[in-house]
Design an enzyme around this catalytic site. Structure first.
Site, PDB file in Angstrom:
ATOM      1  N   ARG A  83      14.434 -69.457 -46.936  1.00  0.00           N
ATOM      2  CA  ARG A  83      13.410 -70.480 -47.628  1.00  0.00           C
ATOM      3  C   ARG A  83      13.813 -71.811 -47.145  1.00  0.00           C
ATOM      4  NH1 ARG A  83      12.327 -70.533 -53.837  1.00  0.00           N
ATOM      5  NH2 ARG A  83      10.513 -71.383 -53.417  1.00  0.00           N
ATOM      6  N   GLN A 139       7.180 -70.798 -63.535  1.00  0.00           N
ATOM      7  CA  GLN A 139       8.594 -70.845 -63.918  1.00  0.00           C
ATOM      8  C   GLN A 139       8.566 -71.523 -65.227  1.00  0.00           C
ATOM      9  OE1 GLN A 139       7.248 -71.711 -60.736  1.00  0.00           O
ATOM     10  NE2 GLN A 139       8.658 -71.075 -59.088  1.00  0.00           N
ATOM     11  N   ASN A 199      11.186 -81.519 -55.227  1.00  0.00           N
ATOM     12  CA  ASN A 199      11.268 -80.386 -56.328  1.00  0.00           C
ATOM     13  C   ASN A 199       9.964 -79.648 -56.583  1.00  0.00           C
ATOM     14  OD1 ASN A 199      12.913 -79.446 -58.475  1.00  0.00           O
ATOM     15  ND2 ASN A 199      11.307 -80.379 -59.758  1.00  0.00           N
ATOM     16  N   LYS A 200       9.799 -78.832 -57.067  1.00  0.00           N
ATOM     17  CA  LYS A 200       8.630 -78.068 -57.654  1.00  0.00           C
ATOM     18  C   LYS A 200       7.257 -78.788 -57.587  1.00  0.00           C
ATOM     19  CE  LYS A 200       8.563 -74.306 -57.746  1.00  0.00           C
ATOM     20  NZ  LYS A 200       8.088 -73.726 -56.507  1.00  0.00           N
ATOM     21  N   ARG A 240      16.257 -67.483 -57.151  1.00  0.00           N
ATOM     22  CA  ARG A 240      15.402 -68.746 -56.871  1.00  0.00           C
ATOM     23  C   ARG A 240      16.488 -69.925 -57.751  1.00  0.00           C
ATOM     24  NH1 ARG A 240      14.307 -70.056 -61.658  1.00  0.00           N
ATOM     25  NH2 ARG A 240      13.371 -71.709 -60.643  1.00  0.00           N
ATOM     26  N   GLY A 241      15.875 -71.017 -57.320  1.00  0.00           N
ATOM     27  CA  GLY A 241      16.375 -72.278 -57.831  1.00  0.00           C
ATOM     28  C   GLY A 241      17.603 -72.893 -57.007  1.00  0.00           C
ATOM     29  N   ALA A 242      17.531 -74.052 -56.550  1.00  0.00           N
ATOM     30  CA  ALA A 242      18.319 -74.488 -55.465  1.00  0.00           C
ATOM     31  C   ALA A 242      19.962 -74.201 -55.778  1.00  0.00           C
ATOM     32  CB  ALA A 242      18.307 -75.971 -55.487  1.00  0.00           C
ATOM     33  N   ASP A 244      15.495 -79.758 -55.438  1.00  0.00           N
ATOM     34  CA  ASP A 244      15.664 -78.851 -54.433  1.00  0.00           C
ATOM     35  C   ASP A 244      16.472 -79.657 -53.191  1.00  0.00           C
ATOM     36  OD1 ASP A 244      13.241 -77.584 -55.630  1.00  0.00           O
ATOM     37  OD2 ASP A 244      14.369 -76.007 -54.730  1.00  0.00           O
TER      38      ASP A 244
END
Ligand code: MRU
Length: 356
Positions: A102, A208, A259-260, A57-59, A249
């Site tokens: 995703r 996270q 972003n999140k 995960r994470g861009a 992201d």
């Protein structure tokens, strides 16, 4: 890799071997911090599933997983045999599954499309294309590692004298082949002997901030205090937080930051308290095709909200709304920290939007 571009101490992703016999080794982030388990992946479908369940995960890491996933896709297409056209169709089908695993982080479709296009001329020779895809992914990995090092330097400078720094979600050594994006300046200041204090939003609903950011910073010896979601504005008011730095992201042409979920609230709170709100991201996160945040597809992950709740916490029949990301308008960003430097809103260099 230059000495000043250190590799991630956590090695969240590594290709081992050549294209024919190799595999993608992933640290399963869904199990952290309780278990540090690595998975050897041999098919692109496994990588798609790992992306969807947030094992990877994470861009920036999503982009790399997509690029290495293409090596597996090409190998599978080749192994299937058939006519060159059938093999190419098999590759394209798997590439599309990777690109769309995703929807929100642009690094994933951008890396898949760029690697695919860069090797398209070799489509008639499956082995040569697999070799070229591996080289492409390895070059992206080097580029991202070097970007982390540059972001660390520019971010440390942009923080000025702020040492009590809030972050949201996880944008550290777990999501890059280097020391992260948002966390890279904190790691660098710590290595320089500065007394950095990180504050981490727990980051509902998948935690996270608590499970990943607090874990990796504590491992590195950086003091990190986790705060309940929504607590940060009150702490800012008390003067206990001096700045915020987050990852992204997707960053749109007009500077809007995706972003999140919860990032927008942090940005609003910073603005209300006169604190810097910094966004750290490599150029692979900038989307040349997206004018503003309005049209970005925000992933909804039904059921995630219950994942860390005790059974029975949610009353029966209560509806939920579960966007995994939000959009922070460019007007709330104090500076974008990239490998090219520190840029004000409305001042993003065109080079950030150049092809990978
Ligand atoms: O759903 P996740 O955990 O993949 O979300 C990750 C984030 O929102 C990060 O802040 C972002 O990808 C930047 S990582 C350098």
């Amino acid at each position: 890799v230059a000495d000043d571009a250190p590799a991630s101490p956590l090695t969240p992703l590594a290709w081992q071997g050549g294209w024919r016999d190799g595999c993608l080794v992933l640290l399963d982030q869904a199990l952290l911090p309780a278990h540090e388990q690595r998975l050897a992946r041999n098919t692109s479908a496994q990588v798609v599933a790992d992306i969807q369940r947030l094992a990877v995960r994470g861009a920036p890491l999503l982009g790399l997983a997509g690029a290495y996933g293409l090596v597996l896709a090409q190998r599978e297409a080749l192994a299937e045999g058939g006519s060159p056209a059938a093999q190419q169709a098999g590759f394209e089908r798997r590439a599309a599954a990777l690109a769309h695993a995703r929807p929100t982080a642009v690094n994933l479709p951008r890396a898949v499309a760029a690697a695919r296009d860069a090797t398209h001329a070799l489509a008639h020779d499956g082995a040569a294309r697999a070799q070229a895809l591996l080289a492409w992914a390895q070059a992206l990995e080097r580029q991202e590692r070097e970007a982390c090092a540059a972001i660390a330097r520019h971010g440390a400078q942009a923080l000025g004298s702020a040492r009590r720094v809030l972050t949201h979600c996880n944008a550290g050594a777990l999501v890059t082949p280097g020391w992260g994006t948002a966390l890279a300046p904190l790691y660098l200041l710590h290595r320089r002997g500065e007394a950095v204090e990180a504050w981490a939003d727990e980051t509902r609903p998948l935690l996270q901030g608590l499970r990943l950011t607090a874990w990796e910073l504590t491992r590195a010896g950086i003091p990190c205090t986790v705060v309940a979601e929504g607590a940060a504005p009150g702490l800012m008011r008390q003067g206990r937080i001096q700045a915020a730095i987050v990852g992204a992201d997707r960053i749109c042409r007009n500077g809007d930051v995706v972003n999140k979920v919860g990032t927008y609230g942090v940005a609003l709170a910073c603005r209300a308290h006169g604190l810097p709100f910094l966004v750290a991201a490599p150029r692979s996160t900038f989307d040349p095709a997206m004018a503003s945040g309005e049209a970005v597809v925000i992933e909804e992950r039904a059921g995630d909200g219950d994942r860390y709740l005790l059974p029975g916490t949610r009353p029966q029949g209560v509806a939920t709304c579960e966007p995994a990301f939000d959009v922070t308008p460019a007007a709330l960003v104090s500076a974008y920290i990239t490998e090219l430097g520190s840029h004000g809103p409305g001042d993003l260099p065109e080079a950030l939007f150049a092809p990978l």
